[in-house]
Scaffold this active site. Structure first.
Site, PDB file in Angstrom:
ATOM      1  N   ASP A 173       0.857  -1.183   0.000  1.00 62.07           N
ATOM      2  CA  ASP A 173       0.000   0.000   0.000  1.00 62.07           C
ATOM      3  C   ASP A 173       0.892   1.232   0.000  1.00 62.07           C
ATOM      4  OD1 ASP A 173      -1.773   2.171   0.640  1.00 62.07           O
ATOM      5  OD2 ASP A 173      -3.197   0.697   1.408  1.00 62.07           O
ATOM      6  N   ALA A 233     -12.346  -4.242  -6.497  1.00 60.35           N
ATOM      7  CA  ALA A 233     -12.146  -2.852  -6.084  1.00 60.35           C
ATOM      8  C   ALA A 233     -12.889  -1.899  -7.003  1.00 60.35           C
ATOM      9  CB  ALA A 233     -10.651  -2.533  -6.050  1.00 60.35           C
ATOM     10  N   GLU A 263     -19.705   0.275 -16.547  1.00 61.15           N
ATOM     11  CA  GLU A 263     -20.775  -0.471 -15.872  1.00 61.15           C
ATOM     12  C   GLU A 263     -22.126   0.188 -16.111  1.00 61.15           C
ATOM     13  OE1 GLU A 263     -19.781  -0.922 -11.744  1.00 61.15           O
ATOM     14  OE2 GLU A 263     -17.971  -2.058 -12.153  1.00 61.15           O
ATOM     15  N   HIS A 281     -20.742  -6.309  -9.903  1.00 63.61           N
ATOM     16  CA  HIS A 281     -20.426  -5.328  -8.851  1.00 63.61           C
ATOM     17  C   HIS A 281     -21.271  -5.590  -7.596  1.00 63.61           C
ATOM     18  CE1 HIS A 281     -18.734  -1.012  -8.247  1.00 63.61           C
ATOM     19  NE2 HIS A 281     -18.748  -1.684  -7.112  1.00 63.61           N
ATOM     20  N   ILE A 282     -21.100  -6.789  -7.051  1.00 58.71           N
ATOM     21  CA  ILE A 282     -21.890  -7.198  -5.885  1.00 58.71           C
ATOM     22  C   ILE A 282     -21.057  -7.250  -4.607  1.00 58.71           C
ATOM     23  CG2 ILE A 282     -23.549  -8.488  -7.289  1.00 58.71           C
ATOM     24  CD1 ILE A 282     -22.084 -11.065  -6.402  1.00 58.71           C
ATOM     25  N   ALA A 284     -20.481  -5.276  -2.214  1.00 59.63           N
ATOM     26  CA  ALA A 284     -21.145  -4.792  -0.997  1.00 59.63           C
ATOM     27  C   ALA A 284     -22.575  -5.289  -0.878  1.00 59.63           C
ATOM     28  CB  ALA A 284     -21.138  -3.265  -0.984  1.00 59.63           C
TER      29      ALA A 284
END
Length: 317
Positions: A173, A233, A263, A281-282, A284
């Site tokens: 990171d 991400a 998307e 895009h699942i 969350a």
């Protein structure tokens, strides 16, 4: 602040957000799926705007938001909000960085297992009446090296669980301060070392000018031959054309994508490859995460609009 503080909830989210803000004395309107022109017409009457990923909070929208004080994203990424324009208009932008960390992290791990054991492909074969044991021979997770790119809330969730799976875990990171100590079982390394040594690489960084196209042809070519790439991400971090070539040419063993450059994405050449797994895009999209991000957003709105307390800010106003 005026006596009546109005908040617009412009995207679908748990009703818990409305309940918390209403009980605190805010006037809350829920009006989802508004076309940009209609949102621009009404936004001037609101002091707060709550969104997820569907509503685009553009500079044009913000220019019409004469009373707006805060825009909140029920989620982590704020790439659907023009943060620069908001800052110029002294509108606070906040997100909810912790609410969906477990959900997104668990999806990345689920993808890792699915790639290793070819579970979706085996299921599809069985549903066609086939029995192809040899075709779906996989690999074991234990003892393999997992590279975690991005060591924030979600990346840490993945890394710490992978230690429990008896994997060797590397993390990178660029925002970590020099000398930062990693949790037990996790080694902080340079980006190139992570890319070269990992059997699985999972991405948990935001989409920025620095991360856009980070996993393009050059980086993919440096990965261990036969390695697997997981992106839960943001779309755009991975160059989809370069990924297609790396998979088709055998450089990578497989990839799993929950996010895409555009998307909704529609059919992609990547989807023609048997070693590609995908979801819309699942990351969350669990019952628990939806509740947590809604509650977190509502509490931040109440704190700011009622008392001026700032939390989870992604800009300074």
């Amino acid at each position: 602040m005026p006596d009546t503080i109005k908040v617009l909830v412009a995207d679908d989210m748990s009703n818990a957000a409305v309940e918390i803000m209403s009980k605190a004395g805010l006037t809350v309107d829920v009006n989802t799926s508004l076309p940009p022109a209609q949102l621009a017409e009404i936004i001037g009457g609101y002091h707060g705007l709550a969104v997820r990923s569907a509503t685009k909070v553009t500079a044009d929208i913000l220019a019409r938001a004469s009373s707006l004080k805060i825009v909140g994203r029920a989620g982590v990424g704020v790439d659907n909000i023009d943060v620069k324009a908001a800052t110029e208009r002294k509108v606070l932008v906040i997100n909810t960085p912790s609410g969906n960390a477990i959900a997104a992290g668990e999806l990345a791990l689920a993808f890792m297992f699915a790639l290793a054991r070819k579970i979706p492909q085996a299921t599809a074969s069985m549903k066609k009446g086939e029995w192809e044991k040899k075709k779906f021979a996989g690999i074991e997770i234990t003892g393999k090296t997992l590279g975690v790119v991005g060591f924030g809330n979600i990346g840490r969730q993945v890394a710490e669980r992978a230690v429990g799976l008896k994997m060797k875990v590397l993390a990178y990171d660029p925002l970590l301060a020099p000398g930062t100590a990693a949790p037990a079982g996790i080694e902080l390394v340079a980006f190139d070392d992570l890319v070269a040594k990992s059997d699985f690489v999972t991405l948990h960084v935001p989409l920025t000018a620095q991360t856009k196209g980070l996993f393009g042809a050059a980086t993919l070519g440096k990965m261990k031959k036969g390695a697997y790439l997981i992106n839960c991400a943001r779309g755009g971090i991975v160059d989809e054309t370069a990924l297609y070539e790396a998979l088709k040419g055998g450089q990578l063993g497989g990839a799993a994508l929950d996010v895409f450059e555009k998307e909704p994405c529609g059919p992609l050449p990547l989807f023609e490859l048997d070693n590609v797994l995908a979801s819309p895009h699942i990351g969350a999209s669990t019952k628990e995460a939806q509740e947590k991000v809604a509650v977190e957003l509502a509490e931040v709105f109440v704190d700011f609009l009622k008392s001026g307390r700032v939390r989870n800010a992604v800009n300074k106003v």
